[in-house]
Design an enzyme around this catalytic site. Structure first.
Site, mmCIF file in Angstrom:
data_model
loop_
_atom_site.group_PDB
_atom_site.id
_atom_site.type_symbol
_atom_site.label_atom_id
_atom_site.label_comp_id
_atom_site.label_asym_id
_atom_site.label_seq_id
_atom_site.Cartn_x
_atom_site.Cartn_y
_atom_site.Cartn_z
ATOM 1 C CG HIS A 75 -1.976 -0.960 1.256
ATOM 2 N ND1 HIS A 75 -3.023 -0.896 2.140
ATOM 3 C CD2 HIS A 75 -2.186 -2.052 0.504
ATOM 4 C CE1 HIS A 75 -3.844 -1.919 1.918
ATOM 5 N NE2 HIS A 75 -3.348 -2.635 0.939
ATOM 6 C CE1 TYR A 204 -4.560 3.495 9.410
ATOM 7 C CE2 TYR A 204 -5.132 3.315 11.729
ATOM 8 C CZ TYR A 204 -4.337 2.945 10.661
ATOM 9 O OH TYR A 204 -3.336 2.028 10.846
ATOM 10 N N PRO A 296 -2.876 -0.437 19.247
ATOM 11 C CG PRO A 296 -4.726 -1.755 18.731
ATOM 12 C CD PRO A 296 -4.035 -1.080 19.872
ATOM 13 C CE LYS A 300 4.937 2.873 13.435
ATOM 14 N NZ LYS A 300 4.763 2.395 12.071
ATOM 15 C CE1 TYR A 388 -0.398 3.315 9.978
ATOM 16 C CE2 TYR A 388 0.164 2.786 7.708
ATOM 17 C CZ TYR A 388 -0.603 2.569 8.836
ATOM 18 O OH TYR A 388 -1.581 1.600 8.830
HETATM 19 P P1 FAD Z 1 3.615 -12.623 20.784
HETATM 20 O O1 FAD Z 1 3.120 -12.582 19.399
HETATM 21 O O2 FAD Z 1 2.646 -12.432 21.892
HETATM 22 O O3 FAD Z 1 4.350 -14.008 20.956
HETATM 23 C C1 FAD Z 1 4.733 -14.520 22.206
HETATM 24 C C2 FAD Z 1 4.732 -16.028 22.145
HETATM 25 O O4 FAD Z 1 5.164 -16.528 23.399
HETATM 26 C C3 FAD Z 1 3.351 -16.586 21.908
HETATM 27 O O5 FAD Z 1 3.382 -17.546 20.866
HETATM 28 C C4 FAD Z 1 2.967 -17.198 23.237
HETATM 29 O O6 FAD Z 1 2.086 -18.311 23.094
HETATM 30 C C5 FAD Z 1 4.306 -17.584 23.778
HETATM 31 N N1 FAD Z 1 4.356 -17.711 25.235
HETATM 32 C C6 FAD Z 1 3.653 -17.016 26.166
HETATM 33 N N2 FAD Z 1 3.950 -17.450 27.398
HETATM 34 C C7 FAD Z 1 4.850 -18.455 27.254
HETATM 35 C C8 FAD Z 1 5.495 -19.308 28.161
HETATM 36 N N3 FAD Z 1 5.281 -19.224 29.470
HETATM 37 N N4 FAD Z 1 6.362 -20.216 27.684
HETATM 38 C C9 FAD Z 1 6.589 -20.333 26.339
HETATM 39 N N5 FAD Z 1 5.973 -19.550 25.424
HETATM 40 C C10 FAD Z 1 5.124 -18.618 25.879
HETATM 41 N N6 FAD Z 1 -0.328 -5.181 16.598
HETATM 42 C C11 FAD Z 1 -0.558 -4.440 15.517
HETATM 43 O O7 FAD Z 1 0.380 -3.809 15.004
HETATM 44 N N7 FAD Z 1 -1.839 -4.405 14.984
HETATM 45 C C12 FAD Z 1 -2.882 -5.143 15.518
HETATM 46 O O8 FAD Z 1 -3.986 -5.120 15.015
HETATM 47 C C13 FAD Z 1 -2.657 -5.912 16.656
HETATM 48 N N8 FAD Z 1 -3.658 -6.640 17.231
HETATM 49 C C14 FAD Z 1 -3.385 -7.392 18.336
HETATM 50 C C15 FAD Z 1 -4.394 -8.154 18.945
HETATM 51 C C16 FAD Z 1 -4.149 -8.896 20.109
HETATM 52 C C17 FAD Z 1 -5.250 -9.700 20.762
HETATM 53 C C18 FAD Z 1 -2.836 -8.875 20.661
HETATM 54 C C19 FAD Z 1 -2.537 -9.673 21.926
HETATM 55 C C20 FAD Z 1 -1.834 -8.147 20.032
HETATM 56 C C21 FAD Z 1 -2.088 -7.394 18.878
HETATM 57 N N9 FAD Z 1 -1.092 -6.635 18.230
HETATM 58 C C22 FAD Z 1 -1.337 -5.897 17.168
HETATM 59 C C23 FAD Z 1 0.260 -6.612 18.677
HETATM 60 C C24 FAD Z 1 1.114 -7.599 17.899
HETATM 61 O O9 FAD Z 1 0.353 -8.703 17.537
HETATM 62 C C25 FAD Z 1 2.254 -7.935 18.809
HETATM 63 O O10 FAD Z 1 3.003 -6.737 19.035
HETATM 64 C C26 FAD Z 1 3.169 -9.021 18.297
HETATM 65 O O11 FAD Z 1 2.491 -10.251 18.307
HETATM 66 C C27 FAD Z 1 4.417 -9.099 19.167
HETATM 67 O O12 FAD Z 1 5.141 -10.257 18.879
HETATM 68 P P2 FAD Z 1 5.896 -11.023 20.032
HETATM 69 O O13 FAD Z 1 6.574 -12.146 19.350
HETATM 70 O O14 FAD Z 1 6.676 -10.060 20.819
HETATM 71 O O15 FAD Z 1 4.769 -11.543 21.029
HETATM 72 C C1 DHB Z 2 -4.487 -3.531 11.081
HETATM 73 C C2 DHB Z 2 -4.258 -3.427 12.424
HETATM 74 C C3 DHB Z 2 -3.871 -2.229 12.949
HETATM 75 O O1 DHB Z 2 -3.627 -2.134 14.273
HETATM 76 C C4 DHB Z 2 -3.725 -1.109 12.159
HETATM 77 O O2 DHB Z 2 -3.373 0.066 12.721
HETATM 78 C C5 DHB Z 2 -3.947 -1.209 10.808
HETATM 79 C C6 DHB Z 2 -4.334 -2.429 10.258
HETATM 80 C C7 DHB Z 2 -4.896 -4.836 10.511
HETATM 81 O O3 DHB Z 2 -5.108 -5.756 11.308
HETATM 82 O O4 DHB Z 2 -5.009 -4.965 9.302
#
Ligand code: FAD
Ligand code: DHB
Length: 404
Positions: A75, A204, A296, A300, A388
């Site tokens: 995009h 948005y 979110p 980021k 962004y």
């Molecule tokens: P995570 O993806 O949380 O990965 C952590 C991993 O560790 C998971 O697989 C978990 O199962 C595992 N884990 C947890 N505890 C243990 C343990 N005790 N032992 C072993 N493994 C463990 N970001 C955006 O930019 N846009 C969005 O729309 C957005 N929506 C989101 C919706 C939800 C419900 C959540 C929770 C987050 C969202 N985020 C979003 C944020 C984004 O998804 C996260 O920033 C991203 O997943 C971070 O990656 P990570 O690997 O740090 O953590």
């Molecule tokens: C999406 C999620 C976000 O948090 C955002 O700012 C833009 C797009 C998405 O899930 O596509």
């Protein structure tokens, strides 16, 4: 009890843990990844969708971009909508050709698990009772149970990539970290719908009734979000109510609105800003959501997980290549510089686009003026655009052992 030995024990197979494992592999550094959920659960979890230009470039340089290049949607702009009108922000024009790519986090995770499997380096799913110990020694241990057997994973370093609710951050003794936190008086209700996206780019929307966001996952799947009260029960949102509210908020004066379709997934996400600093204790290094959470709105979260582990890979590479600890010692400071800028941006996007329960009529008019300025001033749009699409990573790909 069995004893396993590796160089880096990685807790968590989300984007942070999987990207780190692959970066280490490319540098010839051994790791074991320990994940407490099943493979299917980790892949099916619906979360983020927007990859910054730098995250896309990183995945290409790492050789894990086949799916992204095939199915990712590039995009070059986005829309800000208010007072019933959409205004396009030309991201590519304002940033010298940079863009974002819409590619679901679950696809990213699936591709990275496949890449990990190809390396034949260990990745344990369904690990139970995961704990970490001896963090302030040169031989930290990840203890976990798998298939009824207890394992002690002896490591040089532990990477805490286990997300906000993981066990790594709470294993740091009290008083070591400072916690910076901010809550928001709303959450997001998100849906996936079987409907062709009615816009090629994200929208948005700031509306009297609250924020709404139009996004997508593929040419046949639309992703939509609504601002709702915090801790809203998903049961109070039957599908018809969701569509009514989505269309009410998103419909513009020129008749644009999302296409309707069968809702195939829905959930409510709380919003918070959170930083735990420093991101290190002894031989434990935190990355991604384990160390920080952003609301979110700025998209980021996943991108910060990628930039953290790029810094960690550089630090570990230098340690294993010539025993230097300079970058390990700088790890937290280097990451936090970028994290705080993303925190600021995410807070600002959230504050600019949501309705606050205690806001005055003055606040509301000021917000409209903010959006009017943002969409009519090239200087203001440029500031939005460069943040962004993603501020520069703090470490070059070459320094982390990558070619591109
Ligand atoms: P995570 O993806 O949380 O990965 C952590 C991993 O560790 C998971 O697989 C978990 O199962 C595992 N884990 C947890 N505890 C243990 C343990 N005790 N032992 C072993 N493994 C463990 N970001 C955006 O930019 N846009 C969005 O729309 C957005 N929506 C989101 C919706 C939800 C419900 C959540 C929770 C987050 C969202 N985020 C979003 C944020 C984004 O998804 C996260 O920033 C991203 O997943 C971070 O990656 P990570 O690997 O740090 O953590
Ligand atoms: C999406 C999620 C976000 O948090 C955002 O700012 C833009 C797009 C998405 O899930 O596509």
């Amino acid at each position: 009890m069995t004893s396993i030995r590796t160089q880096v024990g990685i807790v968590g197979a989300g984007p942070a843990g999987l990207l780190l494992g692959q970066l280490l592999h490319l540098n010839g550094i051994d790791s074991v990844i320990v994940e407490n959920r099943s493979r299917e659960y980790v892949i099916d979890r619906v979360r983020a969708g927007v990859l910054e230009q730098g995250t896309v470039d990183l995945m290409i340089a790492m050789g894990v971009s086949a799916g992204l290049c095939r199915a990712g949607l590039r995009h070059e702009g986005l829309y800000l909508s208010f007072n019933g009108q959409r205004h396009r922000v030309d991201l590519a024009d304002l940033t010298g050709g940079r863009a974002i790519t819409v590619y679901g986090q679950n696809e990213v995770v699936r591709d990275l698990i496949d890449a990990r499997t190809t390396t034949t380096r260990p990745l344990y799913f369904d690990a139970e009772r995961v704990s970490i110990r001896a963090l302030d020694t040169s031989g930290p241990i990840v203890r976990f149970s798998h298939g009824g057997t207890e394992h002690d994973l002896h490591c040089d370093f532990v990477a805490g990539c286990d997300g906000f609710h993981g066990i790594c951050r709470p294993s740091i003794p009290a008083g070591v970290q400072t916690i910076y936190e901010r809550g928001y008086p709303f959450g997001w209700l998100g849906i996936l719908a079987e409907a062709a996206p009615s816009s090629d780019e994200l929208v948005y929307t700031y509306h009297e009734r609250g924020f709404a966001l139009f996004s997508m996952r593929s040419p046949t799947v639309t992703r939509l979000y609504l601002q709702v009260p915090p801790d809203e029960a998903i049961e109070s949102w039957p599908d018809d109510r969701i569509w009514e509210e989505m269309l009410e908020r998103m419909r513009t004066g020129d008749g644009w609105q999302p296409n309707r379709g069968r809702i195939i997934q829905k959930s409510v996400t709380p919003m918070r800003s959170f930083v735990a600093a420093p991101m290190r204790f002894g031989r434990l290094f935190l990355a991604g959501d384990a160390a920080h959470i952003v609301p979110p709105t700025g998209a980021k979260g996943l991108n910060l997980a990628a930039s953290d582990v790029l810094v960690m890979a550089r630090a570990l590479r230098e340690f294993y290549e010539d025993g230097r600890t300079e970058w390990l010692d700088r790890y937290s400071d280097v990451c936090l510089r970028r994290v705080w800028k993303a925190q600021r941006f995410s807070w600002w996007m959230t504050s600019t686009l949501h309705r606050f329960p205690d806001e005055s009529a003055f606040d509301h008019q000021r917000q409209i003026a903010d959006l009017d300025y943002l969409t009519s001033s090239r200087a203001a749009s440029t500031s939005l655009a460069e943040q962004y699409v993603g501020l520069p990573m703090e470490v070059s790909f070459e320094a982390a052992g990558l070619r591109g």
